[in-house]
Write a protein that holds these residues in place. Structure first.
Motif, PDB file in Angstrom:
ATOM      1  N   LYS A  99       0.816  -1.216   0.000  1.00 26.11           N
ATOM      2  CA  LYS A  99       0.000   0.000   0.000  1.00 26.11           C
ATOM      3  C   LYS A  99       0.852   1.270   0.000  1.00 26.11           C
ATOM      4  O   LYS A  99       0.363   2.339  -0.361  1.00 26.11           O
ATOM      5  CB  LYS A  99      -0.935   0.006   1.204  1.00 26.11           C
ATOM      6  CG  LYS A  99      -2.010  -1.065   1.153  1.00 26.11           C
ATOM      7  CD  LYS A  99      -2.960  -0.952   2.332  1.00 26.11           C
ATOM      8  CE  LYS A  99      -4.064  -2.003   2.256  1.00 26.11           C
ATOM      9  NZ  LYS A  99      -4.999  -1.911   3.407  1.00 26.11           N
ATOM     10  N   ASP A 159      -1.378   5.786  -4.619  1.00 26.24           N
ATOM     11  CA  ASP A 159      -1.725   5.513  -6.019  1.00 26.24           C
ATOM     12  C   ASP A 159      -1.005   6.531  -6.889  1.00 26.24           C
ATOM     13  O   ASP A 159      -1.221   7.742  -6.750  1.00 26.24           O
ATOM     14  CB  ASP A 159      -3.238   5.598  -6.217  1.00 26.24           C
ATOM     15  CG  ASP A 159      -3.678   5.117  -7.595  1.00 26.24           C
ATOM     16  OD1 ASP A 159      -2.795   4.911  -8.462  1.00 26.24           O
ATOM     17  OD2 ASP A 159      -4.885   4.953  -7.818  1.00 26.24           O
ATOM     18  N   LYS A 225       5.207  -1.639  -7.199  1.00 24.62           N
ATOM     19  CA  LYS A 225       4.063  -1.370  -6.326  1.00 24.62           C
ATOM     20  C   LYS A 225       3.016  -0.526  -7.056  1.00 24.62           C
ATOM     21  O   LYS A 225       1.811  -0.763  -6.921  1.00 24.62           O
ATOM     22  CB  LYS A 225       4.521  -0.633  -5.058  1.00 24.62           C
ATOM     23  CG  LYS A 225       5.304  -1.482  -4.079  1.00 24.62           C
ATOM     24  CD  LYS A 225       5.615  -0.652  -2.844  1.00 24.62           C
ATOM     25  CE  LYS A 225       6.437  -1.430  -1.838  1.00 24.62           C
ATOM     26  NZ  LYS A 225       6.722  -0.630  -0.626  1.00 24.62           N
ATOM     27  N   ILE A 228       1.086  -2.753  -9.446  1.00 18.17           N
ATOM     28  CA  ILE A 228       0.131  -3.617  -8.744  1.00 18.17           C
ATOM     29  C   ILE A 228      -1.081  -2.802  -8.291  1.00 18.17           C
ATOM     30  O   ILE A 228      -2.228  -3.252  -8.387  1.00 18.17           O
ATOM     31  CB  ILE A 228       0.820  -4.296  -7.543  1.00 18.17           C
ATOM     32  CG1 ILE A 228       1.902  -5.253  -8.034  1.00 18.17           C
ATOM     33  CG2 ILE A 228      -0.189  -5.039  -6.685  1.00 18.17           C
ATOM     34  CD1 ILE A 228       2.758  -5.846  -6.923  1.00 18.17           C
ATOM     35  N   ARG A 229      -0.826  -1.584  -7.820  1.00 23.46           N
ATOM     36  CA  ARG A 229      -1.922  -0.725  -7.344  1.00 23.46           C
ATOM     37  C   ARG A 229      -2.841  -0.304  -8.488  1.00 23.46           C
ATOM     38  O   ARG A 229      -4.041  -0.084  -8.296  1.00 23.46           O
ATOM     39  CB  ARG A 229      -1.331   0.520  -6.659  1.00 23.46           C
ATOM     40  CG  ARG A 229      -2.364   1.489  -6.112  1.00 23.46           C
ATOM     41  CD  ARG A 229      -3.150   0.858  -4.977  1.00 23.46           C
ATOM     42  NE  ARG A 229      -4.221   1.720  -4.508  1.00 23.46           N
ATOM     43  CZ  ARG A 229      -5.425   1.784  -5.066  1.00 23.46           C
ATOM     44  NH1 ARG A 229      -5.711   1.033  -6.121  1.00 23.46           N
ATOM     45  NH2 ARG A 229      -6.359   2.578  -4.580  1.00 23.46           N
ATOM     46  N   THR A 230      -2.297  -0.222  -9.706  1.00 27.55           N
ATOM     47  CA  THR A 230      -3.075   0.241 -10.847  1.00 27.55           C
ATOM     48  C   THR A 230      -4.261  -0.674 -11.149  1.00 27.55           C
ATOM     49  O   THR A 230      -5.325  -0.205 -11.564  1.00 27.55           O
ATOM     50  CB  THR A 230      -2.167   0.346 -12.091  1.00 27.55           C
ATOM     51  OG1 THR A 230      -1.118   1.282 -11.820  1.00 27.55           O
ATOM     52  CG2 THR A 230      -2.938   0.815 -13.306  1.00 27.55           C
ATOM     53  N   ILE A 231      -4.105  -1.987 -10.939  1.00 26.95           N
ATOM     54  CA  ILE A 231      -5.171  -2.924 -11.276  1.00 26.95           C
ATOM     55  C   ILE A 231      -6.195  -3.060 -10.151  1.00 26.95           C
ATOM     56  O   ILE A 231      -7.142  -3.831 -10.275  1.00 26.95           O
ATOM     57  CB  ILE A 231      -4.589  -4.307 -11.620  1.00 26.95           C
ATOM     58  CG1 ILE A 231      -3.827  -4.888 -10.408  1.00 26.95           C
ATOM     59  CG2 ILE A 231      -3.678  -4.219 -12.828  1.00 26.95           C
ATOM     60  CD1 ILE A 231      -3.302  -6.290 -10.644  1.00 26.95           C
ATOM     61  N   ASN A 232      -6.012  -2.333  -9.055  1.00 27.31           N
ATOM     62  CA  ASN A 232      -6.961  -2.364  -7.944  1.00 27.31           C
ATOM     63  C   ASN A 232      -7.921  -1.172  -8.041  1.00 27.31           C
ATOM     64  O   ASN A 232      -7.614  -0.182  -8.710  1.00 27.31           O
ATOM     65  CB  ASN A 232      -6.220  -2.319  -6.603  1.00 27.31           C
ATOM     66  CG  ASN A 232      -5.466  -3.618  -6.340  1.00 27.31           C
ATOM     67  OD1 ASN A 232      -5.978  -4.690  -6.614  1.00 27.31           O
ATOM     68  ND2 ASN A 232      -4.258  -3.517  -5.823  1.00 27.31           N
ATOM     69  N   PRO A 233      -9.071  -1.232  -7.378  1.00 25.92           N
ATOM     70  CA  PRO A 233     -10.030  -0.115  -7.434  1.00 25.92           C
ATOM     71  C   PRO A 233      -9.428   1.182  -6.899  1.00 25.92           C
ATOM     72  O   PRO A 233      -8.569   1.177  -6.011  1.00 25.92           O
ATOM     73  CB  PRO A 233     -11.177  -0.600  -6.541  1.00 25.92           C
ATOM     74  CG  PRO A 233     -11.063  -2.084  -6.525  1.00 25.92           C
ATOM     75  CD  PRO A 233      -9.595  -2.382  -6.620  1.00 25.92           C
ATOM     76  N   LYS A 234      -9.895   2.285  -7.444  1.00 26.85           N
ATOM     77  CA  LYS A 234      -9.430   3.600  -7.028  1.00 26.85           C
ATOM     78  C   LYS A 234      -9.861   3.905  -5.602  1.00 26.85           C
ATOM     79  O   LYS A 234     -10.948   3.520  -5.175  1.00 26.85           O
ATOM     80  CB  LYS A 234      -9.991   4.646  -7.994  1.00 26.85           C
ATOM     81  CG  LYS A 234      -9.478   6.050  -7.781  1.00 26.85           C
ATOM     82  CD  LYS A 234     -10.087   6.983  -8.812  1.00 26.85           C
ATOM     83  CE  LYS A 234      -9.602   8.416  -8.612  1.00 26.85           C
ATOM     84  NZ  LYS A 234     -10.223   9.334  -9.610  1.00 26.85           N
ATOM     85  N   GLU A 235      -9.001   4.593  -4.863  1.00 23.45           N
ATOM     86  CA  GLU A 235      -9.326   4.958  -3.477  1.00 23.45           C
ATOM     87  C   GLU A 235     -10.467   5.969  -3.454  1.00 23.45           C
ATOM     88  O   GLU A 235     -10.462   6.952  -4.200  1.00 23.45           O
ATOM     89  CB  GLU A 235      -8.096   5.546  -2.789  1.00 23.45           C
ATOM     90  CG  GLU A 235      -8.326   5.926  -1.334  1.00 23.45           C
ATOM     91  CD  GLU A 235      -7.117   6.588  -0.699  1.00 23.45           C
ATOM     92  OE1 GLU A 235      -7.194   6.962   0.483  1.00 23.45           O
ATOM     93  OE2 GLU A 235      -6.085   6.737  -1.385  1.00 23.45           O
TER      94      GLU A 235
END
Length: 310
Positions: A99, A159, A225, A228-235
């Protein structure tokens, strides 16, 4: 905040009653002496007597004077400290604390030529720096259209596709604020160490407004990192302004829907005219196209055609 104030912040929750008195729903207190300054904290407080929980963002910022960490006048850059930060976001640390994508430092020097918001032709400007849910602000420079804040703010980047928002407000006596200008900078557009004047814009970032602000930023992040964060939902951003109903927007949306419906109707009429033989050349052309499509059609062509349209 003042020196003679208590360090306990009390929050009370009520049920709003239009007709009568508001109903008490719960209360909680937060000890501010344990809160680190110049950092946004996400807190989840339990209300008394098990009345529920309340989630809030809390920041103590805008401190000045002896705060050498945040005051540029007393700040001496340490190259070794930056090298340690670079090392902490190196490739060998790629899978440690996913994170924590990166580190952002923002130096807010000064602004010039700001809009006069007060009757005397002056303003009481302060600057708010936001990165998603992290929100820090400078002290207020009173009766000044060319304020010098000289502040350093540090953010934890979660992000790399986030946008840094820098907004200048005018502080009024009743503690209400008036918007003076804003600039939004995508993190991926930041050039580390570049000191630059940014022209302030209006709330919608469509037009320039009076004034500009001098900023310098430094960004360090781990590419793995960040990927990896790019493919997760936006904060989710908690502090979103309420959308006001506007008749002009409603009319524009109605016109868009009407145009789409009319285009479908026109297309249907055109296809129908091909079968009604209103125009012999059109019907012959449509028949030839129909024969060619049926003769050459394969099932895989359907998704490919939709892809080409997209």
């Amino acid at each position: 905040m003042y020196d003679d104030q208590t360090n306990c912040l009390e929050l009370t929750v009520y049920d709003h009653d239009v007709a009568g008195k508001d109903d008490f729903m719960g209360r909680t207190t937060i000890d501010l002496s344990n809160i680190k300054h110049e950092k946004t904290h996400t807190l989840e407080q339990i209300l008394e007597d098990g009345a529920g929980t309340i989630t809030l963002l809390l920041t103590i910022s805008g401190t000045s004077g002896s705060e050498t960490i945040t005051d540029l006048t007393n700040f001496t850059p340490n190259p070794r400290e930056r090298d340690e930060i670079v090392c902490s976001y190196g490739l060998l640390k790629s899978f440690h604390n996913l994170k924590d994508v990166g580190w952002l430092q923002v130096k807010v020097y000064k602004a010039q030529g700001l809009q006069a918001a007060d009757i005397g032709g002056k303003s009481d400007p302060f600057c708010v720096v936001e990165l998603v849910n992290a929100r820090l602000q400078t002290q207020t420079e009173y009766k000044n259209l060319n304020p010098q804040w000289n502040k350093i703010f540090t953010f934890n980047v979660k992000d790399i596709h986030s946008v840094l928002e820098v907004t200048v407000f005018d502080e009024d006596r009743d503690k209400k604020v008036e918007f003076l200008g804003k600039v939004c900078i995508p993190l991926l557009k930041i050039k580390p160490g570049e000191r630059k004047w940014y022209a302030l814009k209006d709330k919608k970032l469509m037009r320039k407004t009076k004034g500009s602000i001098l900023l310098e930023m430094d960004l360090i992040f781990n590419h793995i990192k960040a990927g990896i964060r790019t493919i997760n939902p936006k904060e989710d951003k908690f502090m979103q302004p309420e959308q006001k109903f506007k008749i002009s927007i409603m009319k524009r949306n109605i016109n868009r829907v009407s145009q789409i419906v009319s285009s479908f109707v026109d297309t249907g009429k055109f296809i129908q005219s091909c079968f009604d033989h209103e125009s012999k050349p059109r019907s012959i052309t449509a028949f030839i196209v129909y024969i060619m499509v049926v003769w050459n059609f394969e099932l895989y062509m359907l998704p490919v055609t939709l892809l080409l349209i997209l």
